[in-house]
Each structure stands twice: as C-alpha cells, then as structure tokens.
Design an enzyme around this catalytic site. Structure first.
Site, mmCIF file in Angstrom:
data_model
loop_
_atom_site.group_PDB
_atom_site.id
_atom_site.type_symbol
_atom_site.label_atom_id
_atom_site.label_comp_id
_atom_site.label_asym_id
_atom_site.label_seq_id
_atom_site.Cartn_x
_atom_site.Cartn_y
_atom_site.Cartn_z
ATOM 1 N N GLN A 200 -2.458 1.683 5.264
ATOM 2 C CA GLN A 200 -1.660 0.467 5.422
ATOM 3 C C GLN A 200 -1.663 0.073 6.897
ATOM 4 O O GLN A 200 -0.706 0.291 7.632
ATOM 5 C CB GLN A 200 -0.240 0.688 4.883
ATOM 6 N N HIS A 237 -2.047 2.730 1.364
ATOM 7 C CA HIS A 237 -3.366 2.187 1.024
ATOM 8 C C HIS A 237 -3.240 0.685 1.205
ATOM 9 O O HIS A 237 -2.365 0.060 0.591
ATOM 10 C CB HIS A 237 -3.738 2.550 -0.418
ATOM 11 N N LEU A 238 -4.058 0.096 2.043
ATOM 12 C CA LEU A 238 -3.886 -1.281 2.492
ATOM 13 C C LEU A 238 -3.676 -2.247 1.322
ATOM 14 O O LEU A 238 -4.499 -2.323 0.407
ATOM 15 C CB LEU A 238 -5.101 -1.722 3.303
ATOM 16 N N HIS A 239 -2.574 -2.986 1.364
ATOM 17 C CA HIS A 239 -2.273 -3.943 0.312
ATOM 18 C C HIS A 239 -1.237 -4.957 0.777
ATOM 19 O O HIS A 239 -0.445 -4.712 1.682
ATOM 20 C CB HIS A 239 -1.744 -3.236 -0.943
ATOM 21 N N PHE A 240 -1.280 -6.117 0.140
ATOM 22 C CA PHE A 240 -0.275 -7.161 0.258
ATOM 23 C C PHE A 240 0.388 -7.316 -1.107
ATOM 24 O O PHE A 240 -0.186 -6.946 -2.131
ATOM 25 C CB PHE A 240 -0.893 -8.506 0.660
#
Length: 432
Positions: A200, A237-240
């Site tokens: 993230q 974990h990279l997210h929008f």
C-alpha cells in the site's frame, strides 16, 4: 514499535481462508487472481482513453461514454449481489443525515463488524514491505472480479466482453473487484497491477489510474478514496476504494480558502493548478484542483503523497468531482490511539476514521450510536483524526514544497489570498 489490536474489515470472501503452502504453483484450482490462474483466464476488459486524450474540462462530455463505465460497473456489481457474494445486503442499512450545519451522513452497518479476524496492525510505519504470506488480493476468487481496467491504444474507450488476459499488453492487469463488506451500493476495489504485489504505497502511475477511473465514470457522485498504512488501510496490497453516494459529502460542501502560492525556483508547477485549505471542518486538510490535464493534477498531488509516505506521515485522500478535485488529509488517529490519547467514548464506538468517515460519511456499528448520533459527536470523532494547527502548518509547507510551490504570506504571516470557495457545485465536466 506502536501497535494496536485491530479487527480488520473483510473485503474478500477468501480473506479468512486457511491457505495451504502445498498448493501447486500453476492452476491452483481456486480460479484465483494469482499467477497460477489469472494469465490463462478470460474476463471483461474495459479500456479507457489514453493519457493526453482528454483534459480536465472535456472529460465528461460524451453522453454515450458517461453511461458506459457506470452501467458496466453497477450491472456487474448487481450481478454479484444476486449471486450472494456479499456478506450482507448493504441496501438494508439505515442511513440518515445528522441535523446540523455540516450535514454529516450516518449509516448503521452492523453487518460490517461480523466475521472479522483479529490482527496486529502496525501504525508507526506508513511504508511496510509486501508480505506474501498475509492476505492479499491475488487470493480472491475471480467471481469477485467485475472487470479489468486498462488503457486503450487509441482515442476511445472500449469494452472487450470476454477477453483472454494473456493477450493483454500488461502481464499484470489492473483489476476492479467487489468489496464483499460494502459501505454503499457499487462499492468496489481498484487494484493496480495485481500480480506485481505492490504494498500500500502510492506512486504517480497508480494515482493516474485512479484519476482515469473517476473520469471514465463521469458521475460526480462516484468517488475514489485511499487510505495509507497508519490511516486505516487494512490490507498491505496496493488498492483504492470507490462507491456511489447520491449526495454530496460534507467535506465537499465545506468552506475553503485558496492558498496564494508561487512556483519554487528551478521547478515547474502546472498552470491553472490551485490549492485550498479547508475551513470550519473538524479535520484539517488541503484541496488540489485545476491544471490543464488529468496528469497535471495527478502528478502534482502524487509528488506530495510520496513526500508524506516517505516521511512516515499517515494520510487519506478523496478523489472527487469526476477527478477534478483531490482532498488530502494528513492524520494521526491511529498513533494517538496507540498512545492512549483517544477518549473511551470514541473507542467504544469502534469507528475507524478512514477516508469515507473523514469525508463525512460515518459508518456506525452499534444501534445506540446511530440513534444518538449528533453533529457534536461527529465533530468530536473526526477532530481526533486531525493534526494540530501547528503540526498541520508544518506539514502543509512540506506538501506544497513537494508540489513545487510555496505559500506567500505577508509580514504578519497571513496568506494574501482572500478568495473563498464554498458549496458542492460539480464542475461543468461532471454536470452533463
């Protein structure tokens, strides 16, 4: 090391599965988003207009394209709802506007605190390495995926209804999936380059991707939000996140004052880009808007966000008004909670003040809190999030500097700009 005992919201039906280490490396049989299954899968693919095709003012003009992503996302989301993939029916949740000047929105979402798993959540590090052994979005099932969201090679948006993922230009696609614990109708996750296992951690490319989604949705009531680690991101974990709310967020109606700035020597700041400071709002924050293109605004804000995370300052931001505005909130709630500085009244409500709550859409988990919700309580809750005035001014100066600008003040230390901005008025690009 500062830690707080947390209960993480479940965002996928696979989040609590017991994953064995003995599964085969190819074709695990779960039809997941890992490298074992995703490359040989077929999924809907939405291709958006490439960078430079549209500016900020023209992005929402085509009527047919206004409904394109909107109808695809909501149609696919409703299909997953019909198939019973959500943990509860969010349409049954009570919602009300709290009486008062700001019009904070309260939702009773008792189902959101069910079936959660306890975690030790670190709050003193905004940047933490990706951990393959913890839950991440590669482990979700493809039935939770609505479509892949990637860039077109021409000047148009396209939908490929059932395309092989291995034919995609990128070996690691951007995925739009449902949040199985939704806050509102159409609540989704945008996961950039899912197979690359980014933690993230925001970067210029991922922010531009989120901006493109806001543009393609072309609906002022569709917003995207981001929570950094230490600011209530629950999965590294990279997210929008994104959803529809058919009402203005209170922060969108808040007064703000434009900051008079000049460009730093030796640096270029896009023309027409402006920064404002929120006034009479419980959380101190900044609003970025303008520029000639989506990339102008996106890259300028990304510079500031990278500064914040590299300097271990937790933050949330809201992408609003079809991608024409970004609201930025440096915050300190989790740190204050770990230090025992948050009141027990606030803690007992179990509200995690992340981007949606800070923006004024407050998710309450207990009937008593919902019934007794008042503007004074909402203000008290959100004020716990905010940096002090002194600390905010320090961070603001650094954020502006990272964006290649600095504030002009007079001899008394007062900003020279007196232009006030108020009320929720979508840009003309959103009001088609």
């Amino acid at each position: 090391m500062l830690t707080i005992k947390r209960v993480a919201t479940v965002v996928s039906n696979y989040q609590e599965d017991d994953h064995s280490d003995n599964k085969p490396s190819f074709g695990c049989g779960r039809n997941c988003l890992g490298s074992c299954c995703l490359p040989v899968s077929k999924l809907p693919i939405y291709l958006f207009k490439k960078d430079g095709d549209v500016g900020l003012a023209e992005s929402c003009e085509g009527v047919s394209e206004i409904s394109f992503l909107h109808n695809l996302l909501l149609g696919q989301w409703q299909d997953r709802m019909n198939r019973g993939l959500f943990r509860y029916d969010v349409t049954d949740c009570q919602t009300k506007i709290i009486p008062g000047h700001h019009g904070f929105i309260a939702q009773l979402n008792e189902g959101r605190h069910l079936k959660k798993r306890p975690t030790e959540f670190r709050v003193d590090q905004v940047l933490q390495p990706f951990d393959e052994n913890k839950f991440n979005f590669k482990k979700i099932g493809q039935e939770e995926v609505l479509f892949i969201f990637d860039q077109s090679v021409d000047h148009r948006s396209h939908l490929l209804a059932n395309e092989s993922v291995e034919n995609m230009p990128s070996a690691s696609p951007n995925v739009v999936a449902i949040n199985v614990s939704p806050i509102e109708y159409g609540h989704v996750l945008l996961i950039p380059r899912v197979l690359d296992c980014f933690p993230q951690r925001i970067d210029h490319e991922s922010l531009r991707l989120a901006m493109h989604m806001a543009k393609e949705a072309a609906d002022p009531f569709f917003r995207l939000g981001y929570n950094s680690l230490g600011a209530f991101a629950t999965i590294n974990h990279l997210h929008f996140q994104a959803y529809y709310l058919a009402a203005p967020f209170p922060v969108e109606k808040a007064k703000r004052q434009k900051i008079k700035t000049v460009q730093n020597k030796g640096h270029q700041c896009p023309q027409g880009l402006s920064v404002s400071q929120l006034l009479d709002y419980p959380v101190r924050g900044l609003v970025f808007e303008g520029g000639n293109t989506t990339r102008d605004l996106s890259d300028t804000v990304a510079n500031s966000l990278v500064f914040l995370q590299n300097n271990n300052i937790p933050f949330n931001f809201l992408i609003s008004d079809c991608g024409n505005k970004i609201y930025l909130f440096p915050q300190c709630f989790a740190e204050r909670q770990a230090l025992g500085e948050v009141s027990q009244e606030i803690l007992q409500a179990q509200v995690n003040p992340a981007v949606w709550e800070i923006s004024g859409h407050i998710v309450l988990k207990r009937m008593v809190d919902f019934d007794q919700a008042s503007e004074a309580y909402a203000w008290k809750l959100l004020a716990e999030v905010s940096l002090s005035e002194e600390r905010f001014q320090e961070v603001k100066a650094c954020v502006l500097n990272a964006a290649a600008m600095r504030e002009i003040v007079n001899a008394e230390g007062i900003n020279q700009e007196d232009e006030m901005v108020q009320n929720f008025v979508p840009s003309t690009s959103c009001a088609a």
